[in-house]
Design an enzyme around this catalytic site. Structure first.
Site, PDB file in Angstrom:
ATOM      1  N   TYR A 151      13.245  27.690  24.626  1.00 39.23           N
ATOM      2  CA  TYR A 151      13.130  28.153  26.009  1.00 39.23           C
ATOM      3  C   TYR A 151      12.725  27.004  26.927  1.00 39.23           C
ATOM      4  O   TYR A 151      13.401  26.708  27.923  1.00 39.23           O
ATOM      5  CB  TYR A 151      12.105  29.280  26.073  1.00 39.23           C
ATOM      6  CG  TYR A 151      11.927  29.925  27.430  1.00 39.23           C
ATOM      7  CD1 TYR A 151      12.900  30.771  27.957  1.00 39.23           C
ATOM      8  CD2 TYR A 151      10.776  29.703  28.188  1.00 39.23           C
ATOM      9  CE1 TYR A 151      12.734  31.383  29.198  1.00 39.23           C
ATOM     10  CE2 TYR A 151      10.597  30.306  29.428  1.00 39.23           C
ATOM     11  CZ  TYR A 151      11.580  31.147  29.927  1.00 39.23           C
ATOM     12  OH  TYR A 151      11.411  31.745  31.160  1.00 39.23           O
ATOM     13  N   LYS A 155      15.295  25.200  29.466  1.00 37.79           N
ATOM     14  CA  LYS A 155      15.093  25.269  30.916  1.00 37.79           C
ATOM     15  C   LYS A 155      14.949  23.876  31.523  1.00 37.79           C
ATOM     16  O   LYS A 155      15.360  23.635  32.655  1.00 37.79           O
ATOM     17  CB  LYS A 155      13.842  26.096  31.227  1.00 37.79           C
ATOM     18  CG  LYS A 155      14.013  27.593  30.963  1.00 37.79           C
ATOM     19  CD  LYS A 155      14.829  28.248  32.064  1.00 37.79           C
ATOM     20  CE  LYS A 155      14.829  29.761  31.946  1.00 37.79           C
ATOM     21  NZ  LYS A 155      15.587  30.415  33.011  1.00 37.79           N
ATOM     22  N   VAL A 194       1.435  41.645  30.428  1.00 38.94           N
ATOM     23  CA  VAL A 194       1.112  42.734  31.364  1.00 38.94           C
ATOM     24  C   VAL A 194       1.714  44.049  30.870  1.00 38.94           C
ATOM     25  O   VAL A 194       1.019  45.078  30.781  1.00 38.94           O
ATOM     26  CB  VAL A 194       1.599  42.408  32.795  1.00 38.94           C
ATOM     27  CG1 VAL A 194       1.407  43.606  33.708  1.00 38.94           C
ATOM     28  CG2 VAL A 194       0.850  41.197  33.352  1.00 38.94           C
ATOM     29  N   ASN A 196       2.708  44.754  27.807  1.00 38.88           N
ATOM     30  CA  ASN A 196       2.065  45.120  26.530  1.00 38.88           C
ATOM     31  C   ASN A 196       0.750  45.850  26.770  1.00 38.88           C
ATOM     32  O   ASN A 196       0.512  46.921  26.220  1.00 38.88           O
ATOM     33  CB  ASN A 196       1.735  43.839  25.745  1.00 38.88           C
ATOM     34  CG  ASN A 196       2.622  43.689  24.533  1.00 38.88           C
ATOM     35  OD1 ASN A 196       3.684  44.288  24.460  1.00 38.88           O
ATOM     36  ND2 ASN A 196       2.179  42.886  23.584  1.00 38.88           N
ATOM     37  N   GLN A 215      -7.563  31.989  27.174  1.00 36.93           N
ATOM     38  CA  GLN A 215      -6.441  31.321  27.850  1.00 36.93           C
ATOM     39  C   GLN A 215      -6.207  31.995  29.198  1.00 36.93           C
ATOM     40  O   GLN A 215      -6.477  33.189  29.346  1.00 36.93           O
ATOM     41  CB  GLN A 215      -5.174  31.337  26.973  1.00 36.93           C
ATOM     42  CG  GLN A 215      -4.505  32.681  26.743  1.00 36.93           C
ATOM     43  CD  GLN A 215      -5.062  33.452  25.562  1.00 36.93           C
ATOM     44  OE1 GLN A 215      -6.257  33.435  25.304  1.00 36.93           O
ATOM     45  NE2 GLN A 215      -4.208  34.180  24.855  1.00 36.93           N
ATOM     46  N   THR A 216      -5.711  31.213  30.160  1.00 46.20           N
ATOM     47  CA  THR A 216      -5.540  31.784  31.508  1.00 46.20           C
ATOM     48  C   THR A 216      -4.066  31.838  31.892  1.00 46.20           C
ATOM     49  O   THR A 216      -3.244  31.068  31.413  1.00 46.20           O
ATOM     50  CB  THR A 216      -6.273  30.952  32.580  1.00 46.20           C
ATOM     51  OG1 THR A 216      -5.651  29.660  32.685  1.00 46.20           O
ATOM     52  CG2 THR A 216      -7.746  30.799  32.261  1.00 46.20           C
ATOM     53  N   ASP A 279       0.792  28.231  22.343  1.00 47.35           N
ATOM     54  CA  ASP A 279       0.499  29.092  23.495  1.00 47.35           C
ATOM     55  C   ASP A 279      -0.300  28.268  24.528  1.00 47.35           C
ATOM     56  O   ASP A 279      -1.378  27.763  24.220  1.00 47.35           O
ATOM     57  CB  ASP A 279      -0.337  30.276  23.001  1.00 47.35           C
ATOM     58  CG  ASP A 279      -0.338  31.445  23.953  1.00 47.35           C
ATOM     59  OD1 ASP A 279       0.217  32.490  23.609  1.00 47.35           O
ATOM     60  OD2 ASP A 279      -0.918  31.300  25.049  1.00 47.35           O
TER      61      ASP A 279
HETATM   62  P1  NAD Z   1      14.683  39.653  31.724  1.00 47.88           P
HETATM   63  O1  NAD Z   1      14.770  39.459  30.246  1.00 47.88           O
HETATM   64  O2  NAD Z   1      14.291  40.990  32.218  1.00 47.88           O
HETATM   65  O3  NAD Z   1      16.051  39.235  32.436  1.00 47.88           O
HETATM   66  C1  NAD Z   1      16.948  38.314  31.895  1.00 47.88           C
HETATM   67  C2  NAD Z   1      18.348  38.912  32.001  1.00 47.88           C
HETATM   68  O4  NAD Z   1      19.300  37.972  31.512  1.00 47.88           O
HETATM   69  C3  NAD Z   1      18.492  40.176  31.160  1.00 47.88           C
HETATM   70  O5  NAD Z   1      19.074  41.196  31.918  1.00 47.88           O
HETATM   71  C4  NAD Z   1      19.402  39.731  30.016  1.00 47.88           C
HETATM   72  O6  NAD Z   1      20.163  40.794  29.471  1.00 47.88           O
HETATM   73  C5  NAD Z   1      20.224  38.660  30.679  1.00 47.88           C
HETATM   74  N1  NAD Z   1      20.801  37.698  29.736  1.00 47.88           N
HETATM   75  C6  NAD Z   1      20.195  37.050  28.732  1.00 47.88           C
HETATM   76  N2  NAD Z   1      21.058  36.238  28.105  1.00 47.88           N
HETATM   77  C7  NAD Z   1      22.252  36.358  28.753  1.00 47.88           C
HETATM   78  C8  NAD Z   1      23.526  35.786  28.586  1.00 47.88           C
HETATM   79  N3  NAD Z   1      23.772  34.890  27.615  1.00 47.88           N
HETATM   80  N4  NAD Z   1      24.528  36.158  29.436  1.00 47.88           N
HETATM   81  C9  NAD Z   1      24.306  37.066  30.419  1.00 47.88           C
HETATM   82  N5  NAD Z   1      23.113  37.648  30.614  1.00 47.88           N
HETATM   83  C10 NAD Z   1      22.095  37.293  29.798  1.00 47.88           C
HETATM   84  O7  NAD Z   1      13.673  38.547  32.259  1.00 47.88           O
HETATM   85  P2  NAD Z   1      13.163  38.244  33.733  1.00 47.88           P
HETATM   86  O8  NAD Z   1      11.689  38.238  33.681  1.00 47.88           O
HETATM   87  O9  NAD Z   1      13.845  39.093  34.706  1.00 47.88           O
HETATM   88  O10 NAD Z   1      13.627  36.731  33.906  1.00 47.88           O
HETATM   89  C11 NAD Z   1      14.713  36.355  34.738  1.00 47.88           C
HETATM   90  C12 NAD Z   1      14.789  34.850  34.815  1.00 47.88           C
HETATM   91  O11 NAD Z   1      13.584  34.341  35.397  1.00 47.88           O
HETATM   92  C13 NAD Z   1      14.946  34.164  33.466  1.00 47.88           C
HETATM   93  O12 NAD Z   1      15.819  33.082  33.604  1.00 47.88           O
HETATM   94  C14 NAD Z   1      13.559  33.671  33.156  1.00 47.88           C
HETATM   95  O13 NAD Z   1      13.566  32.532  32.346  1.00 47.88           O
HETATM   96  C15 NAD Z   1      13.015  33.376  34.548  1.00 47.88           C
HETATM   97  N6  NAD Z   1      11.546  33.446  34.574  1.00 47.88           N
HETATM   98  C16 NAD Z   1      10.905  34.649  34.563  1.00 47.88           C
HETATM   99  C17 NAD Z   1       9.519  34.665  34.580  1.00 47.88           C
HETATM  100  C18 NAD Z   1       8.746  35.956  34.610  1.00 47.88           C
HETATM  101  O14 NAD Z   1       7.519  35.904  34.561  1.00 47.88           O
HETATM  102  N7  NAD Z   1       9.351  37.105  34.704  1.00 47.88           N
HETATM  103  C19 NAD Z   1       8.792  33.473  34.576  1.00 47.88           C
HETATM  104  C20 NAD Z   1       9.491  32.272  34.560  1.00 47.88           C
HETATM  105  C21 NAD Z   1      10.871  32.268  34.574  1.00 47.88           C
HETATM  106  N1  UDP Z   2      -0.902  37.766  25.042  1.00 51.53           N
HETATM  107  C1  UDP Z   2      -1.900  38.507  24.458  1.00 51.53           C
HETATM  108  N2  UDP Z   2      -1.594  39.728  23.941  1.00 51.53           N
HETATM  109  C2  UDP Z   2      -0.339  40.245  23.995  1.00 51.53           C
HETATM  110  C3  UDP Z   2       0.687  39.494  24.605  1.00 51.53           C
HETATM  111  C4  UDP Z   2       0.378  38.244  25.115  1.00 51.53           C
HETATM  112  O1  UDP Z   2      -3.059  38.083  24.398  1.00 51.53           O
HETATM  113  O2  UDP Z   2      -0.142  41.372  23.502  1.00 51.53           O
HETATM  114  C5  UDP Z   2      -1.225  36.444  25.624  1.00 51.53           C
HETATM  115  C6  UDP Z   2      -0.341  35.307  25.142  1.00 51.53           C
HETATM  116  O3  UDP Z   2      -0.864  34.747  23.968  1.00 51.53           O
HETATM  117  C7  UDP Z   2      -0.413  34.362  26.321  1.00 51.53           C
HETATM  118  C8  UDP Z   2      -0.567  35.278  27.528  1.00 51.53           C
HETATM  119  O4  UDP Z   2      -0.997  36.532  27.029  1.00 51.53           O
HETATM  120  O5  UDP Z   2      -1.555  33.550  26.221  1.00 51.53           O
HETATM  121  C9  UDP Z   2       0.721  35.467  28.315  1.00 51.53           C
HETATM  122  O6  UDP Z   2       1.719  35.852  27.404  1.00 51.53           O
HETATM  123  P1  UDP Z   2       3.202  36.207  27.864  1.00 51.53           P
HETATM  124  O7  UDP Z   2       4.002  36.379  26.629  1.00 51.53           O
HETATM  125  O8  UDP Z   2       3.171  37.330  28.829  1.00 51.53           O
HETATM  126  O9  UDP Z   2       3.683  34.947  28.706  1.00 51.53           O
HETATM  127  P2  UDP Z   2       3.649  33.367  28.472  1.00 51.53           P
HETATM  128  O10 UDP Z   2       2.856  33.025  27.255  1.00 51.53           O
HETATM  129  O11 UDP Z   2       5.068  33.003  28.330  1.00 51.53           O
HETATM  130  O12 UDP Z   2       2.997  32.880  29.696  1.00 51.53           O
END
Ligand code: NAD
Ligand code: UDP
Length: 323
Positions: A151, A155, A194, A196, A215-216, A279
């Site tokens: 990931y 990215k 969130v 979960n 962790q924050t 993490d």
């Molecule tokens: P999400 O999983 O709900 O949405 C991702 C969407 O992409 C899904 O609908 C999935 O079916 C689709 N998808 C995955 N692989 C695909 C493929 N090969 N072809 C077509 N569609 C595909 O997640 P989200 O939280 O809505 O995230 C959207 C974007 O924002 C992602 O690129 C993610 O990396 C980025 N992002 C989200 C967060 C967050 O906190 N939500 C944080 C950082 C970055």
């Molecule tokens: N986390 C947790 N319990 C859970 C799911 C996640 O303590 O059931 C923690 C995880 O280890 C991380 C933080 O919450 O430190 C955020 O996790 P998430 O998967 O939402 O996002 P990311 O790690 O990608 O920021």
């Protein structure tokens, strides 16, 4: 040639059936645009876009962005990619392909159409950051071979491709680095913290804090984030980013668990599970650039956003057990 006429645009959103993509779709339709939502429904759901099927300005296309796509649009938002650790680690090779081949395909489309393209990048490009809060100038601390690398590095490579298309082909790009965002339509079982904690609290199940919960993270409500996306897309062409979008309010995971218990009135106990590999220990966006360049800052406090998200899951969970 793109087909731009009057102020209504035809906008492609990849990942449009996902959490963020479906909210962005709603907002752009509200503004009077046409939206083509492209999604392979890996983590997205038809439920997120069900309410739009009678809208003549909305179209859904099931398609995997790792394959080329030929459409005529005026703007592209590239959001397709699984975003939760459970889902992006499920098929890590496909995750990298989605970020990298997906970016190449969408950039190629934007180049042919000579249209603006937005990339949903992530705070994960900073890895386990040693600079806190994280400004855009920080190059990050990413493990290139760990379980999160598909990931993070996918990215990062997508960002590289965006900036090379910008330099080499003069493409107009908009790169947002998104920090943890939450709200209605998060996948109920994708393991993000969130969703979960809320699902566990509503079901009276133990709240699974990983490690000691020290962790924050900084949590942004989805409506604020979507405003930031559109602000970035609409700002003048010399602003390419990368630009951090997120809420700087920083909370420990244990604080979040207690807040969710309090707001749901749950009797769930907190249990402590093993900390996943790599993490990040801390994460908080420096949003000074978004404030000065976009005049954007988040407005919705964590408690308010959590209440709205809890209300969504309260409605969703009975539906899921019926089906
Ligand atoms: P999400 O999983 O709900 O949405 C991702 C969407 O992409 C899904 O609908 C999935 O079916 C689709 N998808 C995955 N692989 C695909 C493929 N090969 N072809 C077509 N569609 C595909 O997640 P989200 O939280 O809505 O995230 C959207 C974007 O924002 C992602 O690129 C993610 O990396 C980025 N992002 C989200 C967060 C967050 O906190 N939500 C944080 C950082 C970055
Ligand atoms: N986390 C947790 N319990 C859970 C799911 C996640 O303590 O059931 C923690 C995880 O280890 C991380 C933080 O919450 O430190 C955020 O996790 P998430 O998967 O939402 O996002 P990311 O790690 O990608 O920021």
């Amino acid at each position: 040639m793109a087909r731009l006429y009057d102020s209504r645009k035809r906008i492609l959103i990849t990942g449009g059936a996902g959490f963020l993509g479906s909210h962005l779709t709603d907002r752009l339709l509200e503004q009077g645009h046409e939206v083509i939502c492209v999604d392979n429904l890996f983590t997205g759901s038809k439920r997120n876009i069900d309410h739009l099927h009678n809208n003549p300005r909305f179209e859904f296309l099931r398609h995997d962005v790792t394959f080329p796509l030929y459409l005529e649009v005026d703007e592209i938002y590239n959001l397709a990619c699984p975003a939760s650790p459970i889902h992006y680690q499920h098929d890590p090779v496909q995750t990298t392909k989605t970020s990298v081949h997906g970016a190449i395909n969408m950039l190629g489309l934007a180049k042919r159409l000579n249209c603006k393209i937005f990339q949903a990048s992530t705070s994960e490009v900073y890895g386990d950051p040693t600079v806190h809060p994280q400004p855009e100038e920080y190059w990050g601390n990413v493990n290139p071979i760990g379980i999160r690398s598909c990931y993070d590095e996918g990215k990062r490579c997508a960002e590289t491709l965006f900036f090379d298309y910008h330099r080499q082909h003069r493409l107009q790009i908009k790169v947002a680095r998104i920090f943890n965002t939450y709200g209605p339509r998060m996948h109920h079982a994708d393991g993000r913290v969130v969703s979960n904690f809320i699902v566990q609290a509503l079901q009276g199940a133990p709240i699974t804090v990983f490690g000691e919960g020290a962790q924050t993270r900084s949590f942004c409500y989805v409506d604020d984030l979507v405003s930031g996306f559109i602000r970035l897309m609409e700002t003048n062409d010399d602003v390419s980013g990368p630009i951090n979008l997120g809420n700087p309010g920083e909370f420990t995971i244990l604080e979040l668990a207690n807040k969710v218990i309090e707001l749901t009135g749950s009797k769930s106990e907190i249990i402590y599970n093993e900390m996943p590999q790599d993490d990040p220990k801390q994460r908080k966006p420096d949003i000074s650039k978004a404030q000065s360049v976009l005049n954007w800052h988040p407005e919705i406090e964590l408690e308010n956003g959590l209440e709205r998200t809890i209300a969504y899951f309260k409605r969703l969970l009975p539906e899921l057990t019926q089906n």
